[in-house]
Write an enzyme that holds these catalytic residues in place. Structure first.
Site, short mmCIF file in Angstrom:
data_model
loop_
_atom_site.label_atom_id
_atom_site.label_comp_id
_atom_site.label_asym_id
_atom_site.label_seq_id
_atom_site.Cartn_x
_atom_site.Cartn_y
_atom_site.Cartn_z
N SER A 96 0.84 -1.20 0.00
CA SER A 96 0.00 0.00 0.00
C SER A 96 0.87 1.25 0.00
O SER A 96 1.97 1.25 0.58
CB SER A 96 -0.87 -0.02 1.27
OG SER A 96 -1.49 1.22 1.45
N TYR A 100 -1.38 -0.63 10.75
CA TYR A 100 -1.68 -1.27 9.46
C TYR A 100 -0.50 -1.07 8.50
O TYR A 100 0.00 -2.02 7.89
CB TYR A 100 -2.98 -0.69 8.87
CG TYR A 100 -3.19 -1.01 7.41
CD1 TYR A 100 -3.41 -2.31 7.00
CD2 TYR A 100 -3.14 0.00 6.44
CE1 TYR A 100 -3.59 -2.62 5.64
CE2 TYR A 100 -3.32 -0.29 5.10
CZ TYR A 100 -3.54 -1.59 4.70
OH TYR A 100 -3.70 -1.89 3.37
N LYS A 121 2.39 -3.74 6.64
CA LYS A 121 2.72 -3.82 5.20
C LYS A 121 4.22 -3.67 4.99
O LYS A 121 4.83 -4.39 4.20
CB LYS A 121 1.96 -2.73 4.43
CG LYS A 121 0.46 -2.98 4.34
CD LYS A 121 0.15 -4.16 3.45
CE LYS A 121 -1.29 -4.55 3.48
NZ LYS A 121 -1.58 -5.82 2.84
P1 NAD Z 1 -10.88 -7.07 1.44
O1 NAD Z 1 -11.06 -7.05 2.91
O2 NAD Z 1 -12.07 -6.83 0.59
O3 NAD Z 1 -10.21 -8.44 0.99
C1 NAD Z 1 -9.32 -9.16 1.80
C2 NAD Z 1 -9.80 -10.60 1.85
O4 NAD Z 1 -8.89 -11.35 2.68
C3 NAD Z 1 -11.18 -10.74 2.47
O5 NAD Z 1 -12.00 -11.52 1.61
C4 NAD Z 1 -10.94 -11.45 3.80
O6 NAD Z 1 -12.01 -12.29 4.14
C5 NAD Z 1 -9.65 -12.20 3.52
N1 NAD Z 1 -8.81 -12.45 4.71
C6 NAD Z 1 -8.42 -11.58 5.66
N2 NAD Z 1 -7.64 -12.18 6.58
C7 NAD Z 1 -7.53 -13.47 6.17
C8 NAD Z 1 -6.86 -14.60 6.69
N3 NAD Z 1 -6.16 -14.53 7.83
N4 NAD Z 1 -6.94 -15.77 6.02
C9 NAD Z 1 -7.65 -15.86 4.87
N5 NAD Z 1 -8.33 -14.82 4.33
C10 NAD Z 1 -8.26 -13.65 4.99
O7 NAD Z 1 -9.72 -6.03 1.10
P2 NAD Z 1 -9.21 -5.51 -0.30
O8 NAD Z 1 -9.57 -4.08 -0.41
O9 NAD Z 1 -9.60 -6.44 -1.38
O10 NAD Z 1 -7.65 -5.57 -0.05
C11 NAD Z 1 -6.85 -6.66 -0.48
C12 NAD Z 1 -5.42 -6.43 -0.04
O11 NAD Z 1 -4.97 -5.18 -0.58
C13 NAD Z 1 -5.24 -6.31 1.47
O12 NAD Z 1 -4.04 -6.95 1.83
C14 NAD Z 1 -5.15 -4.82 1.70
O13 NAD Z 1 -4.38 -4.51 2.85
C15 NAD Z 1 -4.44 -4.36 0.44
N6 NAD Z 1 -4.72 -2.96 0.11
C16 NAD Z 1 -6.02 -2.53 -0.03
C17 NAD Z 1 -6.27 -1.20 -0.33
C18 NAD Z 1 -7.68 -0.71 -0.47
O14 NAD Z 1 -7.88 0.50 -0.44
N7 NAD Z 1 -8.69 -1.55 -0.66
C19 NAD Z 1 -5.22 -0.30 -0.48
C20 NAD Z 1 -3.91 -0.76 -0.35
C21 NAD Z 1 -3.68 -2.10 -0.07
C1 UD1 Z 2 -7.45 5.37 3.66
C2 UD1 Z 2 -6.47 4.79 4.66
C3 UD1 Z 2 -5.29 4.20 3.91
C4 UD1 Z 2 -5.76 3.20 2.85
C5 UD1 Z 2 -6.74 3.93 1.91
C6 UD1 Z 2 -7.28 3.07 0.82
C7 UD1 Z 2 -6.78 6.20 6.66
C8 UD1 Z 2 -6.17 7.25 7.53
N1 UD1 Z 2 -6.06 5.85 5.57
O1 UD1 Z 2 -6.77 6.38 2.95
O2 UD1 Z 2 -4.42 3.56 4.82
O3 UD1 Z 2 -4.64 2.72 2.13
O4 UD1 Z 2 -7.83 4.40 2.71
O5 UD1 Z 2 -8.21 2.17 1.32
O6 UD1 Z 2 -7.85 5.67 6.93
N2 UD1 Z 2 -13.11 11.66 3.16
C9 UD1 Z 2 -14.13 12.54 3.50
N3 UD1 Z 2 -15.27 12.01 4.05
C10 UD1 Z 2 -15.44 10.67 4.28
C11 UD1 Z 2 -14.39 9.79 3.91
C12 UD1 Z 2 -13.24 10.32 3.37
O7 UD1 Z 2 -14.01 13.74 3.33
O8 UD1 Z 2 -16.48 10.27 4.80
C13 UD1 Z 2 -11.88 12.21 2.53
C14 UD1 Z 2 -10.61 11.96 3.31
O9 UD1 Z 2 -10.40 12.98 4.26
C15 UD1 Z 2 -9.57 11.94 2.20
C16 UD1 Z 2 -10.33 11.36 0.99
O10 UD1 Z 2 -11.71 11.56 1.29
O11 UD1 Z 2 -9.16 13.25 1.87
C17 UD1 Z 2 -10.08 9.88 0.78
O12 UD1 Z 2 -10.33 9.19 2.00
P1 UD1 Z 2 -10.34 7.58 2.07
O13 UD1 Z 2 -11.19 7.04 1.00
O14 UD1 Z 2 -10.67 7.22 3.48
O15 UD1 Z 2 -8.85 7.18 1.73
P2 UD1 Z 2 -7.46 7.66 2.41
O16 UD1 Z 2 -7.68 8.56 3.55
O17 UD1 Z 2 -6.58 8.12 1.32
#
Ligand code: NAD
Ligand code: UD1
Length: 334
Positions: free
Chosen positions: A124, A148, A152
């Protein structure tokens, strides 16, 4: 290729499953369903038009992973499984280290035992922390500001050391920026349980009427319009980025860190405006104080992904909003 997707039923894993299956790969989804629904598997089968292998299990169960890696003759693993809620990680860091770090150690032990040595890891942009300069390139110092992010970065360090220990390993750490949007079918998307913490799913629920009003966290930042700016990336672009990373690893051993972002930032108010156009709904909003731990602005330098993987994120913010709207509006009819 035979590809194992840990966390494959989740938001990013399910979209990646579609892209890989439609490109002709054999996929196996492994998930403990702690943050996803089994119904997603049948929805995926509907999109893909064939059955999918799904194994319910926890990545900390090394023995089960060894069985799966052997039984399905896995060539590569994409490791999505993990927990991702920043606030929850502050409240319960041990839970996060157990799922994200211990879970990865267990997976690596299983891969070592079965000699599977190709891995794509979901990292991330949160590993960068407070920007020293922008856009963040892959050389930017890493200094996560919450547990978190710490998990990572710790996994990245472990993977780097593993690749250094044995030249056979092929490892890509993909640092995602802000994944949003949904598959064009509207069958899968980002559907967090409870009140969403992230902007896009929150906006979608205001548009459907499930939530009343968006709180915009801060309108006095030094940004284009005073609200926070982020690098939103369409989840289907991100999914295609994983396929590009797998192809790259086929020809390149070692440890590779790559940003997956668009290189552009969009403000909260610009997102609201795009979502109103996509949904044809007025989004009620109010300005609220800044959210603790939020950065004013960050976005990716996306050049390395283009040069190394031959991949760029091309879908627009408008497409991100219209696909998220299609998914959310069909969910709320059920
Ligand atoms: P998500 O929660 O939708 O998907 C993660 C999946 O992993 C879920 O289906 C959950 O049930 C499964 N899981 C969690 N712990 C587990 C375990 N111990 N054993 C087996 N399964 C398990 O999240 P996502 O948004 O699809 O994210 C996927 C990956 O990408 C994560 O590692 C997350 O940290 C990373 N990531 C996500 C974002 C984002 O904004 N969505 C941003 C940066 C990185
Ligand atoms: C958040 C996580 C980050 C993660 C990313 C993607 C935090 C502090 N950071 O980032 O670790 O990788 O999500 O999943 O939680 N906002 C509003 N109103 C809302 C929600 C968000 O104004 O109800 C604004 C936030 O202040 C920000 C932008 O929207 O400026 C995006 O927010 P969000 O979607 O939560 O993502 P990040 O904060 O970038």
């Amino acid at each position: 290729m035979n590809i194992l997707l840990t966390g494959g039923v989740g938001y990013i894993g399910s979209h990646t499953a579609v892209v890989l299956a439609q490109a002709g790969h054999q996929i196996v989804l492994f998930d403990n369903l702690c943050n996803s629904l089994k119904e997603t598997v049948s929805r995926l089968e509907k999109i893909i038009g064939s059955s999918i292998v799904f194994v319910e299990g926890d990545v900390r169960n090394t023995e089960l992973l060894i069985t799966v890696l052997q039984e399905y003759q896995i060539d590569s693993v994409i490791h999505f499984a993990g927990l991702k809620a920043v606030g929850e990680s502050v409240a319960n860091p041990v839970l996060y280290f157990s799922n994200n770090v211990q879970g990865t150690i267990s997976l690596l032990q299983a891969m070592q035992a079965t000699q599977v040595n190709s891995l794509v890891f979901s990292s991330s942009a949160t590993v960068y922390g407070e920007p020293v300069y922008l856009p963040y390139d892959e050389e930017h110092p890493t200094n996560p500001i919450n547990p978190y992010g710490d998990t990572k970065l710790q996994v990245e360090i472990m993977l780097r050391d593993l690749a250094n220990s044995n030249p056979d390993w092929k490892i890509a750490c993909l640092r995602y920026f802000n994944p949003v949007g949904a598959h064009e079918s509207g069958l899968i998307g980002d559907d967090p349980s409870g009140t969403p913490g992230n902007l896009m799913p929150y906006l979608a629920r205001v548009a459907t009427g499930q939530l009343e009003c968006l709180s915009v966290f801060g309108n006095d930042y030094e940004t284009r319009d005073g609200t926070g700016e982020r690098d939103y990336i369409h989840v289907m672009d991100l999914a295609e980025g994983h396929m590009a990373a797998l192809s790259f690893l086929n020809a390149h051993a070692g440890f590779h860190v790559v940003n997956l972002g668009t290189g552009k930032s969009t403000s909260v108010l610009e997102c609201v405006n795009e979502f109103e156009k996509a949904s044809n709904k007025k989004i009620a909003l109010r300005f609220a104080p800044r959210r603790d731990g939020d950065l004013p602005i960050y976005f990716a330098k996306a050049d390395l992904a283009k040069h190394k993987l031959g991949w760029t994120a091309d879908r627009s913010v408008s497409e991100m909003c219209s696909s998220a709207w299609k998914f959310q509006s069909s969910q709320s009819k059920q």
